[in-house]
Design an enzyme around this catalytic site. Structure first.
Site, PDB file in Angstrom:
ATOM      1  N   TYR A 189       0.836  -1.197   0.000  1.00 46.21           N
ATOM      2  CA  TYR A 189       0.000   0.000   0.000  1.00 46.21           C
ATOM      3  C   TYR A 189       0.875   1.253   0.000  1.00 46.21           C
ATOM      4  CZ  TYR A 189      -3.869  -3.124   0.999  1.00 46.21           C
ATOM      5  OH  TYR A 189      -4.797  -4.123   0.916  1.00 46.21           O
ATOM      6  N   ASN A 192     -12.664  -0.442  -5.016  1.00 48.65           N
ATOM      7  CA  ASN A 192     -12.516  -0.783  -6.429  1.00 48.65           C
ATOM      8  C   ASN A 192     -13.710  -1.625  -6.887  1.00 48.65           C
ATOM      9  OD1 ASN A 192     -11.664  -1.712  -8.965  1.00 48.65           O
ATOM     10  ND2 ASN A 192     -10.264  -3.210  -8.078  1.00 48.65           N
ATOM     11  N   CYS A 239      -6.646  -5.173  -7.705  1.00 48.59           N
ATOM     12  CA  CYS A 239      -6.421  -4.797  -6.313  1.00 48.59           C
ATOM     13  C   CYS A 239      -5.854  -5.967  -5.502  1.00 48.59           C
ATOM     14  CB  CYS A 239      -7.700  -4.262  -5.695  1.00 48.59           C
ATOM     15  SG  CYS A 239      -9.143  -5.321  -5.893  1.00 48.59           S
ATOM     16  N   HIS A 240      -5.989  -7.185  -6.025  1.00 46.88           N
ATOM     17  CA  HIS A 240      -5.442  -8.349  -5.320  1.00 46.88           C
ATOM     18  C   HIS A 240      -3.914  -8.342  -5.313  1.00 46.88           C
ATOM     19  CE1 HIS A 240      -5.762  -9.599  -9.573  1.00 46.88           C
ATOM     20  NE2 HIS A 240      -4.672 -10.310  -9.323  1.00 46.88           N
ATOM     21  N   GLU A 289      -1.326 -16.080 -11.117  1.00 38.95           N
ATOM     22  CA  GLU A 289      -0.533 -15.174 -11.951  1.00 38.95           C
ATOM     23  C   GLU A 289       0.950 -15.502 -11.878  1.00 38.95           C
ATOM     24  OE1 GLU A 289      -3.519 -11.336 -11.695  1.00 38.95           O
ATOM     25  OE2 GLU A 289      -1.527 -11.169 -10.807  1.00 38.95           O
TER      26      GLU A 289
END
Length: 175
Positions: free
Chosen positions: A105, A128, A136-137, A163
């Protein structure tokens, strides 16, 4: 504002897709978070009407490809969000985080020109409306721990691992 909703299956459960009349993605959330999605739509757009309508192929195919192992498939999905100027800057910065990587963050706050505003970035991240496509993950705690995700931490963990594993498979092997 007139919006259209569709659903699409995923390995994490059915997803709710909300598009506008131009075929732009306005919201994406999981089936078990529909109330949250409607709260965000109300907060960002005020009054809106929503009716069934098929999401554009570009969106459906992009999400299908993403879950099939192409983490880059989300890049071309058109997104438009409401929110404040600051929120939109945070959401734009989220789309710049490469698949298979994470940021904190604090790092995201610095990236949007507001170092020290990590709490505000966290609030924007939580507001979001376009999960996964606005990733946002990919934002984690400064100490590397998984923190808050509207879809739940098990989904966040799955998305990051998905990912990472597929991003590695895209790197050519050395001879």
């Amino acid at each position: 504002m007139r919006l259209y909703h569709d659903t699409q299956p995923s390995p994490l459960g059915d997803m709710l897709l909300v598009t506008d009349s131009q075929g732009v993605l306005r919201a994406l959330d999981f089936h078990d978070h529909e109330a949250r999605m409607h709260r965000l739509l109300q907060r960002h757009y005020g009054e809106y009407a929503i009716e069934p309508g098929r999401a554009p192929d570009l969106i459906l195919e992009g999400l299908t490809s993403y879950f099939a192992g192409d983490p880059q498939a989300l890049v071309d999905i058109p997104v438009m969000t409401g929110g404040t100027d600051f929120q939109r800057r945070v959401w734009q910065a989220l789309r710049q985080i490469p698949a298979g990587t994470t940021t904190s963050y604090g790092q995201l706050a610095a990236a949007v020109g507001r170092p020290g505003a990590s709490r505000a970035v966290g609030l924007a991240n939580g507001a979001n409306p376009v999960s996964i496509v606005v990733p946002c993950h990919r934002v984690i705690g400064a100490n590397g721990t998984l923190t808050g995700y509207g879809g739940g931490l098990p989904r966040k963990r799955w998305l990051i691992e998905h990912e990472c594993s597929h991003q590695l498979s895209l790197v050519p092997e050395k001879a």
